[in-house]
Design a protein around this motif. Sequence first.
Motif, PDB file in Angstrom:
ATOM      1  N   ILE A 175     -31.514  86.705  31.712  1.00  0.00           N
ATOM      2  CA  ILE A 175     -32.522  87.760  31.756  1.00  0.00           C
ATOM      3  C   ILE A 175     -33.213  87.844  30.399  1.00  0.00           C
ATOM      4  O   ILE A 175     -32.551  87.925  29.360  1.00  0.00           O
ATOM      5  CB  ILE A 175     -31.896  89.123  32.101  1.00  0.00           C
ATOM      6  CG1 ILE A 175     -31.194  89.048  33.464  1.00  0.00           C
ATOM      7  CG2 ILE A 175     -32.955  90.220  32.103  1.00  0.00           C
ATOM      8  CD1 ILE A 175     -30.415  90.312  33.804  1.00  0.00           C
ATOM      9  N   THR A 176     -34.540  87.852  30.408  1.00  0.00           N
ATOM     10  CA  THR A 176     -35.327  87.985  29.188  1.00  0.00           C
ATOM     11  C   THR A 176     -36.258  89.179  29.321  1.00  0.00           C
ATOM     12  O   THR A 176     -37.017  89.279  30.286  1.00  0.00           O
ATOM     13  CB  THR A 176     -36.166  86.721  28.910  1.00  0.00           C
ATOM     14  OG1 THR A 176     -35.297  85.578  28.869  1.00  0.00           O
ATOM     15  CG2 THR A 176     -36.902  86.846  27.590  1.00  0.00           C
ATOM     16  N   VAL A 177     -36.175  90.108  28.375  1.00  0.00           N
ATOM     17  CA  VAL A 177     -37.063  91.275  28.361  1.00  0.00           C
ATOM     18  C   VAL A 177     -38.341  90.898  27.631  1.00  0.00           C
ATOM     19  O   VAL A 177     -38.301  90.378  26.510  1.00  0.00           O
ATOM     20  CB  VAL A 177     -36.381  92.476  27.680  1.00  0.00           C
ATOM     21  CG1 VAL A 177     -37.363  93.623  27.487  1.00  0.00           C
ATOM     22  CG2 VAL A 177     -35.190  92.941  28.505  1.00  0.00           C
ATOM     23  N   MET A 178     -39.471  91.151  28.260  1.00  0.00           N
ATOM     24  CA  MET A 178     -40.769  90.824  27.688  1.00  0.00           C
ATOM     25  C   MET A 178     -41.830  91.750  28.266  1.00  0.00           C
ATOM     26  O   MET A 178     -41.582  92.409  29.284  1.00  0.00           O
ATOM     27  CB  MET A 178     -41.125  89.350  27.960  1.00  0.00           C
ATOM     28  CG  MET A 178     -41.249  89.002  29.420  1.00  0.00           C
ATOM     29  SD  MET A 178     -41.600  87.227  29.724  1.00  0.00           S
ATOM     30  CE  MET A 178     -39.996  86.501  29.350  1.00  0.00           C
ATOM     31  N   LEU A 197     -28.903  92.869  25.467  1.00  0.00           N
ATOM     32  CA  LEU A 197     -29.404  93.454  26.704  1.00  0.00           C
ATOM     33  C   LEU A 197     -28.446  94.511  27.232  1.00  0.00           C
ATOM     34  O   LEU A 197     -27.222  94.379  27.114  1.00  0.00           O
ATOM     35  CB  LEU A 197     -29.586  92.362  27.762  1.00  0.00           C
ATOM     36  CG  LEU A 197     -30.764  91.402  27.579  1.00  0.00           C
ATOM     37  CD1 LEU A 197     -30.786  90.388  28.708  1.00  0.00           C
ATOM     38  CD2 LEU A 197     -32.087  92.147  27.513  1.00  0.00           C
ATOM     39  N   ALA A 198     -29.013  95.553  27.825  1.00  0.00           N
ATOM     40  CA  ALA A 198     -28.211  96.615  28.409  1.00  0.00           C
ATOM     41  C   ALA A 198     -28.933  97.130  29.646  1.00  0.00           C
ATOM     42  O   ALA A 198     -30.089  96.806  29.903  1.00  0.00           O
ATOM     43  CB  ALA A 198     -27.994  97.744  27.396  1.00  0.00           C
ATOM     44  N   GLY A 199     -28.240  97.918  30.433  1.00  0.00           N
ATOM     45  CA  GLY A 199     -28.848  98.519  31.618  1.00  0.00           C
ATOM     46  C   GLY A 199     -28.089  98.205  32.888  1.00  0.00           C
ATOM     47  O   GLY A 199     -27.224  97.326  32.931  1.00  0.00           O
ATOM     48  N   GLN A 200     -28.403  98.941  33.934  1.00  0.00           N
ATOM     49  CA  GLN A 200     -27.690  98.815  35.200  1.00  0.00           C
ATOM     50  C   GLN A 200     -27.902  97.448  35.844  1.00  0.00           C
ATOM     51  O   GLN A 200     -26.975  96.883  36.429  1.00  0.00           O
ATOM     52  CB  GLN A 200     -28.127  99.947  36.135  1.00  0.00           C
ATOM     53  CG  GLN A 200     -27.751 101.322  35.600  1.00  0.00           C
ATOM     54  CD  GLN A 200     -28.336 102.453  36.417  1.00  0.00           C
ATOM     55  OE1 GLN A 200     -29.093 102.228  37.364  1.00  0.00           O
ATOM     56  NE2 GLN A 200     -28.011 103.675  36.051  1.00  0.00           N
ATOM     57  N   PHE A 201     -29.123  96.902  35.752  1.00  0.00           N
ATOM     58  CA  PHE A 201     -29.356  95.559  36.284  1.00  0.00           C
ATOM     59  C   PHE A 201     -28.532  94.528  35.534  1.00  0.00           C
ATOM     60  O   PHE A 201     -27.995  93.590  36.123  1.00  0.00           O
ATOM     61  CB  PHE A 201     -30.841  95.191  36.179  1.00  0.00           C
ATOM     62  CG  PHE A 201     -31.706  95.796  37.250  1.00  0.00           C
ATOM     63  CD1 PHE A 201     -31.151  96.355  38.396  1.00  0.00           C
ATOM     64  CD2 PHE A 201     -33.081  95.799  37.124  1.00  0.00           C
ATOM     65  CE1 PHE A 201     -31.961  96.908  39.378  1.00  0.00           C
ATOM     66  CE2 PHE A 201     -33.900  96.330  38.099  1.00  0.00           C
ATOM     67  CZ  PHE A 201     -33.338  96.888  39.233  1.00  0.00           C
ATOM     68  N   VAL A 240     -33.026  97.950  32.719  1.00  0.00           N
ATOM     69  CA  VAL A 240     -32.882  96.808  31.812  1.00  0.00           C
ATOM     70  C   VAL A 240     -33.641  97.125  30.532  1.00  0.00           C
ATOM     71  O   VAL A 240     -34.796  97.538  30.566  1.00  0.00           O
ATOM     72  CB  VAL A 240     -33.391  95.505  32.471  1.00  0.00           C
ATOM     73  CG1 VAL A 240     -34.830  95.640  32.951  1.00  0.00           C
ATOM     74  CG2 VAL A 240     -33.261  94.337  31.511  1.00  0.00           C
ATOM     75  N   TYR A 241     -32.980  96.944  29.404  1.00  0.00           N
ATOM     76  CA  TYR A 241     -33.616  97.247  28.125  1.00  0.00           C
ATOM     77  C   TYR A 241     -32.809  96.592  27.004  1.00  0.00           C
ATOM     78  O   TYR A 241     -31.701  96.094  27.218  1.00  0.00           O
ATOM     79  CB  TYR A 241     -33.723  98.758  27.900  1.00  0.00           C
ATOM     80  CG  TYR A 241     -32.398  99.497  27.921  1.00  0.00           C
ATOM     81  CD1 TYR A 241     -31.706  99.767  26.749  1.00  0.00           C
ATOM     82  CD2 TYR A 241     -31.845  99.935  29.136  1.00  0.00           C
ATOM     83  CE1 TYR A 241     -30.494 100.449  26.771  1.00  0.00           C
ATOM     84  CE2 TYR A 241     -30.636 100.617  29.160  1.00  0.00           C
ATOM     85  CZ  TYR A 241     -29.969 100.868  27.970  1.00  0.00           C
ATOM     86  OH  TYR A 241     -28.765 101.539  27.997  1.00  0.00           O
ATOM     87  N   ILE A 242     -33.384  96.594  25.823  1.00  0.00           N
ATOM     88  CA  ILE A 242     -32.705  96.054  24.649  1.00  0.00           C
ATOM     89  C   ILE A 242     -31.962  97.197  23.978  1.00  0.00           C
ATOM     90  O   ILE A 242     -32.558  98.198  23.580  1.00  0.00           O
ATOM     91  CB  ILE A 242     -33.712  95.404  23.684  1.00  0.00           C
ATOM     92  CG1 ILE A 242     -34.420  94.235  24.392  1.00  0.00           C
ATOM     93  CG2 ILE A 242     -33.014  94.913  22.424  1.00  0.00           C
ATOM     94  CD1 ILE A 242     -35.514  93.593  23.573  1.00  0.00           C
ATOM     95  N   GLY A 243     -30.646  97.060  23.859  1.00  0.00           N
ATOM     96  CA  GLY A 243     -29.812  98.108  23.300  1.00  0.00           C
ATOM     97  C   GLY A 243     -29.904  98.193  21.791  1.00  0.00           C
ATOM     98  O   GLY A 243     -30.614  97.420  21.136  1.00  0.00           O
ATOM     99  N   GLU A 244     -29.162  99.150  21.228  1.00  0.00           N
ATOM    100  CA  GLU A 244     -29.202  99.390  19.789  1.00  0.00           C
ATOM    101  C   GLU A 244     -28.702  98.193  18.984  1.00  0.00           C
ATOM    102  O   GLU A 244     -29.136  97.966  17.858  1.00  0.00           O
ATOM    103  CB  GLU A 244     -28.372 100.632  19.456  1.00  0.00           C
ATOM    104  CG  GLU A 244     -28.936 101.926  20.059  1.00  0.00           C
ATOM    105  CD  GLU A 244     -28.084 103.122  19.699  1.00  0.00           C
ATOM    106  OE1 GLU A 244     -27.047 102.932  19.019  1.00  0.00           O
ATOM    107  OE2 GLU A 244     -28.453 104.247  20.087  1.00  0.00           O
ATOM    108  N   ASN A 245     -27.802  97.420  19.566  1.00  0.00           N
ATOM    109  CA  ASN A 245     -27.259  96.255  18.848  1.00  0.00           C
ATOM    110  C   ASN A 245     -28.114  94.999  19.039  1.00  0.00           C
ATOM    111  O   ASN A 245     -27.759  93.919  18.563  1.00  0.00           O
ATOM    112  CB  ASN A 245     -25.832  95.975  19.302  1.00  0.00           C
ATOM    113  CG  ASN A 245     -25.750  95.671  20.793  1.00  0.00           C
ATOM    114  OD1 ASN A 245     -26.761  95.747  21.502  1.00  0.00           O
ATOM    115  ND2 ASN A 245     -24.563  95.331  21.265  1.00  0.00           N
ATOM    116  N   GLY A 246     -29.246  95.162  19.730  1.00  0.00           N
ATOM    117  CA  GLY A 246     -30.143  94.031  19.953  1.00  0.00           C
ATOM    118  C   GLY A 246     -29.843  93.229  21.192  1.00  0.00           C
ATOM    119  O   GLY A 246     -30.602  92.321  21.555  1.00  0.00           O
TER     120      GLY A 246
END
Length: 266
Positions: A80-83, A59-63, A51-57
């Motif tokens: 889902i919130t990345v923090m 969310l991206a990732g397998q989860f 899980v991560y923030i992609g280039e376009n801002g």
Amino acid sequence: MIIIFSFIKAVVLATLLSATSTSVWGFSEQKPIVPLPKHISIAAPEIRPLVYIGENGGLAGQFVTMFEQFSVRTGINIDITVMPWGRALQQVKSGKVDALMPALFTEERANYLTFPKAPLVVFSGSVILQHRQDTREIASWDDIKDAQIVKVRSMNHGENVEQLFTDQKNSLIEVVRITDGLKMLQYQRVDFVVMDALIASSLIEELNLENTLKVIPHPEEARLINSYLAFSTSFADQYDVEKIMGLINQYNDPDKYIKQLEIYSH
């Protein structure tokens, strides 16, 4: 006649009370059937490739992909919130967010988080990354001394990694995102990066670093480590987290994230 009628009345009343008591007792013994939630909020640190923030801002990732499929199939909305890890843990601990991923089980965390039996992901231990132009011969982790080693602040790698900084006097440099640490190693601004083997394999492939970095595994780290979707106690009091986790794992295979690192180790 009055005495006999009173006796019969008393027996009937006692029987009714007994039946009522049994019914109430039986109901109290059963676990209430709670419907599945319509919404689950999840906090997560940025961990590529999960899980991560992609280039376009976004969310991206397998989860993220897996939970999108889960949401479409079940109708349960997943937010889902990345923090940063510390904030994510605190948000779930206080009940402001429903769940945290991925989280290793510890006795301390079990005091304020609810861990289902089934894991969300199985990790495969930690590895150390070294630049291929580094001329130092590192046969084992014991050979790494007086070096600058990068790790992600949110990741707990266990005793073997801790010994690098307590027994061998290496300098610890913590970063928020592992990609920052990899860039530092790529340009040889630090000596080593320590990270999970799964994440290392995925990032080396994604960033085309096979010819730049090599992997130094630890013999004792060749083990599988369960990590969980841990729920807040307030959420677990309302819903059956075992049922929810079982439903999630119909769309998620915890073992599929394990990858072999042999092609990067030589």
